[in-house]
Motif scaffolding. Structure first.
Motif, PDB file in Angstrom:
ATOM      1  N   ASN A  94       0.855  -1.182   0.000  1.00 20.95           N
ATOM      2  CA  ASN A  94       0.000   0.000   0.000  1.00 20.95           C
ATOM      3  C   ASN A  94       0.898   1.241   0.000  1.00 20.95           C
ATOM      4  O   ASN A  94       2.122   1.114  -0.063  1.00 20.95           O
ATOM      5  N   ALA A  95       0.294   2.395   0.100  1.00 26.51           N
ATOM      6  CA  ALA A  95       1.064   3.646   0.025  1.00 26.51           C
ATOM      7  C   ALA A  95       2.144   3.710   1.108  1.00 26.51           C
ATOM      8  O   ALA A  95       3.245   4.196   0.858  1.00 26.51           O
ATOM      9  N   ALA A  96       1.839   3.178   2.288  1.00 27.51           N
ATOM     10  CA  ALA A  96       2.793   3.253   3.400  1.00 27.51           C
ATOM     11  C   ALA A  96       4.049   2.417   3.146  1.00 27.51           C
ATOM     12  O   ALA A  96       5.147   2.806   3.531  1.00 27.51           O
ATOM     13  N   SER A  97       3.904   1.285   2.485  1.00 32.05           N
ATOM     14  CA  SER A  97       5.055   0.391   2.287  1.00 32.05           C
ATOM     15  C   SER A  97       5.583   0.381   0.853  1.00 32.05           C
ATOM     16  O   SER A  97       6.609  -0.231   0.575  1.00 32.05           O
ATOM     17  N   PHE A  98       4.909   1.071  -0.064  1.00 31.10           N
ATOM     18  CA  PHE A  98       5.233   0.973  -1.490  1.00 31.10           C
ATOM     19  C   PHE A  98       6.681   1.321  -1.816  1.00 31.10           C
ATOM     20  O   PHE A  98       7.373   0.560  -2.489  1.00 31.10           O
ATOM     21  N   ASP A  99       7.158   2.463  -1.335  1.00 31.48           N
ATOM     22  CA  ASP A  99       8.528   2.879  -1.664  1.00 31.48           C
ATOM     23  C   ASP A  99       9.556   1.866  -1.177  1.00 31.48           C
ATOM     24  O   ASP A  99      10.532   1.574  -1.867  1.00 31.48           O
ATOM     25  N   LYS A 100       9.318   1.322   0.010  1.00 34.59           N
ATOM     26  CA  LYS A 100      10.243   0.315   0.539  1.00 34.59           C
ATOM     27  C   LYS A 100      10.225  -0.937  -0.349  1.00 34.59           C
ATOM     28  O   LYS A 100      11.266  -1.525  -0.631  1.00 34.59           O
ATOM     29  N   VAL A 101       9.033  -1.329  -0.801  1.00 32.97           N
ATOM     30  CA  VAL A 101       8.900  -2.533  -1.635  1.00 32.97           C
ATOM     31  C   VAL A 101       9.616  -2.359  -2.973  1.00 32.97           C
ATOM     32  O   VAL A 101      10.329  -3.261  -3.415  1.00 32.97           O
ATOM     33  N   ILE A 102       9.466  -1.208  -3.630  1.00 29.61           N
ATOM     34  CA  ILE A 102      10.049  -1.062  -4.976  1.00 29.61           C
ATOM     35  C   ILE A 102      11.530  -0.700  -4.962  1.00 29.61           C
ATOM     36  O   ILE A 102      12.194  -0.815  -5.984  1.00 29.61           O
ATOM     37  N   ASN A 103      12.060  -0.273  -3.819  1.00 23.03           N
ATOM     38  CA  ASN A 103      13.481   0.080  -3.737  1.00 23.03           C
ATOM     39  C   ASN A 103      14.303  -1.113  -3.264  1.00 23.03           C
ATOM     40  O   ASN A 103      14.865  -1.105  -2.176  1.00 23.03           O
ATOM     41  N   GLN A 104      14.369  -2.128  -4.087  1.00 21.38           N
ATOM     42  CA  GLN A 104      15.089  -3.356  -3.777  1.00 21.38           C
ATOM     43  C   GLN A 104      16.270  -3.506  -4.736  1.00 21.38           C
ATOM     44  O   GLN A 104      16.340  -2.847  -5.768  1.00 21.38           O
ATOM     45  N   ASP A 105      17.165  -4.423  -4.399  1.00 22.96           N
ATOM     46  CA  ASP A 105      18.297  -4.708  -5.285  1.00 22.96           C
ATOM     47  C   ASP A 105      17.922  -5.645  -6.423  1.00 22.96           C
ATOM     48  O   ASP A 105      18.715  -5.890  -7.317  1.00 22.96           O
ATOM     49  N   VAL A 106      16.715  -6.202  -6.366  1.00 22.05           N
ATOM     50  CA  VAL A 106      16.234  -7.096  -7.430  1.00 22.05           C
ATOM     51  C   VAL A 106      15.029  -6.436  -8.100  1.00 22.05           C
ATOM     52  O   VAL A 106      14.385  -5.570  -7.512  1.00 22.05           O
ATOM     53  N   PRO A 107      14.709  -6.834  -9.346  1.00 19.46           N
ATOM     54  CA  PRO A 107      13.520  -6.278  -9.993  1.00 19.46           C
ATOM     55  C   PRO A 107      12.254  -6.602  -9.182  1.00 19.46           C
ATOM     56  O   PRO A 107      12.164  -7.660  -8.566  1.00 19.46           O
ATOM     57  N   VAL A 108      11.308  -5.665  -9.195  1.00 22.62           N
ATOM     58  CA  VAL A 108      10.040  -5.847  -8.490  1.00 22.62           C
ATOM     59  C   VAL A 108       8.907  -5.655  -9.497  1.00 22.62           C
ATOM     60  O   VAL A 108       8.793  -4.591 -10.102  1.00 22.62           O
ATOM     61  N   LEU A 109       8.097  -6.705  -9.687  1.00 20.25           N
ATOM     62  CA  LEU A 109       6.922  -6.589 -10.541  1.00 20.25           C
ATOM     63  C   LEU A 109       5.749  -6.220  -9.649  1.00 20.25           C
ATOM     64  O   LEU A 109       5.463  -6.919  -8.678  1.00 20.25           O
ATOM     65  N   VAL A 110       5.097  -5.096  -9.950  1.00 15.97           N
ATOM     66  CA  VAL A 110       3.930  -4.666  -9.184  1.00 15.97           C
ATOM     67  C   VAL A 110       2.702  -4.774 -10.085  1.00 15.97           C
ATOM     68  O   VAL A 110       2.660  -4.195 -11.165  1.00 15.97           O
ATOM     69  N   ASP A 111       1.725  -5.553  -9.617  1.00 21.35           N
ATOM     70  CA  ASP A 111       0.459  -5.729 -10.321  1.00 21.35           C
ATOM     71  C   ASP A 111      -0.563  -4.769  -9.725  1.00 21.35           C
ATOM     72  O   ASP A 111      -0.875  -4.848  -8.544  1.00 21.35           O
ATOM     73  N   PHE A 112      -1.046  -3.824 -10.536  1.00 19.59           N
ATOM     74  CA  PHE A 112      -2.116  -2.914 -10.115  1.00 19.59           C
ATOM     75  C   PHE A 112      -3.432  -3.585 -10.519  1.00 19.59           C
ATOM     76  O   PHE A 112      -3.651  -3.854 -11.699  1.00 19.59           O
ATOM     77  N   TRP A 113      -4.294  -3.863  -9.542  1.00 20.36           N
ATOM     78  CA  TRP A 113      -5.482  -4.692  -9.767  1.00 20.36           C
ATOM     79  C   TRP A 113      -6.648  -4.199  -8.905  1.00 20.36           C
ATOM     80  O   TRP A 113      -6.484  -3.293  -8.087  1.00 20.36           O
ATOM     81  N   ALA A 114      -7.814  -4.819  -9.100  1.00 15.97           N
ATOM     82  CA  ALA A 114      -8.976  -4.579  -8.239  1.00 15.97           C
ATOM     83  C   ALA A 114      -9.770  -5.886  -8.133  1.00 15.97           C
ATOM     84  O   ALA A 114      -9.789  -6.683  -9.080  1.00 15.97           O
ATOM     85  N   PRO A 115     -10.432  -6.110  -6.995  1.00 12.43           N
ATOM     86  CA  PRO A 115     -11.150  -7.370  -6.787  1.00 12.43           C
ATOM     87  C   PRO A 115     -12.318  -7.592  -7.754  1.00 12.43           C
ATOM     88  O   PRO A 115     -12.682  -8.726  -8.040  1.00 12.43           O
ATOM     89  N   TRP A 116     -12.903  -6.524  -8.291  1.00 11.74           N
ATOM     90  CA  TRP A 116     -14.047  -6.646  -9.195  1.00 11.74           C
ATOM     91  C   TRP A 116     -13.634  -6.904 -10.647  1.00 11.74           C
ATOM     92  O   TRP A 116     -14.479  -7.130 -11.510  1.00 11.74           O
ATOM     93  N   CYS A 117     -12.349  -6.878 -10.922  1.00 11.98           N
ATOM     94  CA  CYS A 117     -11.821  -7.002 -12.294  1.00 11.98           C
ATOM     95  C   CYS A 117     -11.586  -8.480 -12.637  1.00 11.98           C
ATOM     96  O   CYS A 117     -10.745  -9.132 -12.017  1.00 11.98           O
ATOM     97  N   GLY A 118     -12.344  -8.996 -13.614  1.00 13.05           N
ATOM     98  CA  GLY A 118     -12.225 -10.401 -14.016  1.00 13.05           C
ATOM     99  C   GLY A 118     -10.810 -10.806 -14.423  1.00 13.05           C
ATOM    100  O   GLY A 118     -10.261 -11.780 -13.899  1.00 13.05           O
ATOM    101  N   PRO A 119     -10.193 -10.092 -15.383  1.00 16.92           N
ATOM    102  CA  PRO A 119      -8.826 -10.449 -15.778  1.00 16.92           C
ATOM    103  C   PRO A 119      -7.840 -10.370 -14.608  1.00 16.92           C
ATOM    104  O   PRO A 119      -6.893 -11.151 -14.533  1.00 16.92           O
ATOM    105  N   CYS A 120      -8.074  -9.439 -13.676  1.00 16.18           N
ATOM    106  CA  CYS A 120      -7.201  -9.321 -12.499  1.00 16.18           C
ATOM    107  C   CYS A 120      -7.305 -10.580 -11.646  1.00 16.18           C
ATOM    108  O   CYS A 120      -6.299 -11.098 -11.156  1.00 16.18           O
ATOM    109  N   ARG A 121      -8.543 -11.068 -11.466  1.00 19.68           N
ATOM    110  CA  ARG A 121      -8.737 -12.279 -10.662  1.00 19.68           C
ATOM    111  C   ARG A 121      -8.111 -13.485 -11.346  1.00 19.68           C
ATOM    112  O   ARG A 121      -7.558 -14.363 -10.688  1.00 19.68           O
ATOM    113  N   MET A 122      -8.160 -13.526 -12.665  1.00 21.32           N
ATOM    114  CA  MET A 122      -7.522 -14.624 -13.412  1.00 21.32           C
ATOM    115  C   MET A 122      -6.004 -14.559 -13.261  1.00 21.32           C
ATOM    116  O   MET A 122      -5.331 -15.582 -13.218  1.00 21.32           O
TER     117      MET A 122
END
Length: 108
Positions: free
Chosen positions: A7-35
């Protein structure tokens, strides 16, 4: 490790890593997101130790979605040392996502 839910509170810490970070932006109501959810669990197992897979719920984190110009979901962004270096939108099979991540694992 498992797919991180960030979430916003932890996002910067999560993306500032020494390895690549894939972030999926999704929503629970989105069919393709659930798939895509179970696919990302598998991707995470394939890249464990070499990359991180995280998710951001755009309904709960509208400011983050806006900051990264998320116009449609699912949208995945790959971050390296805090910088967005690649993005893909829509449902993708596991192999394509792993390929996308691996391109950035070797690109150091």
């Amino acid at each position: 490790m498992a797919v991180l839910h960030t979430n916003a509170a932890s996002f910067d810490k999560v993306i500032n890593q020494d390895v690549p970070v894939l972030v999926d932006f999704w929503a629970p109501w989105c069919g393709p997101c659930r798939m895509l959810g179970p696919v990302l669990e598998e991707v995470e197992k394939d890249v464990a130790g070499k990359a991180i897979v995280a998710k951001v719920n755009v309904d709960e984190e509208a400011d983050l979605a806006s900051k990264f110009n998320i116009a449609s979901i699912p949208t995945m962004i790959i971050f390296k040392k805090g910088q967005g270096v690649d993005r893909a939108s829509g449902y993708m099979p596991k192999e394509k996502i792993v390929e996308l991540i691996k391109a950035h694992i070797q690109a150091d």
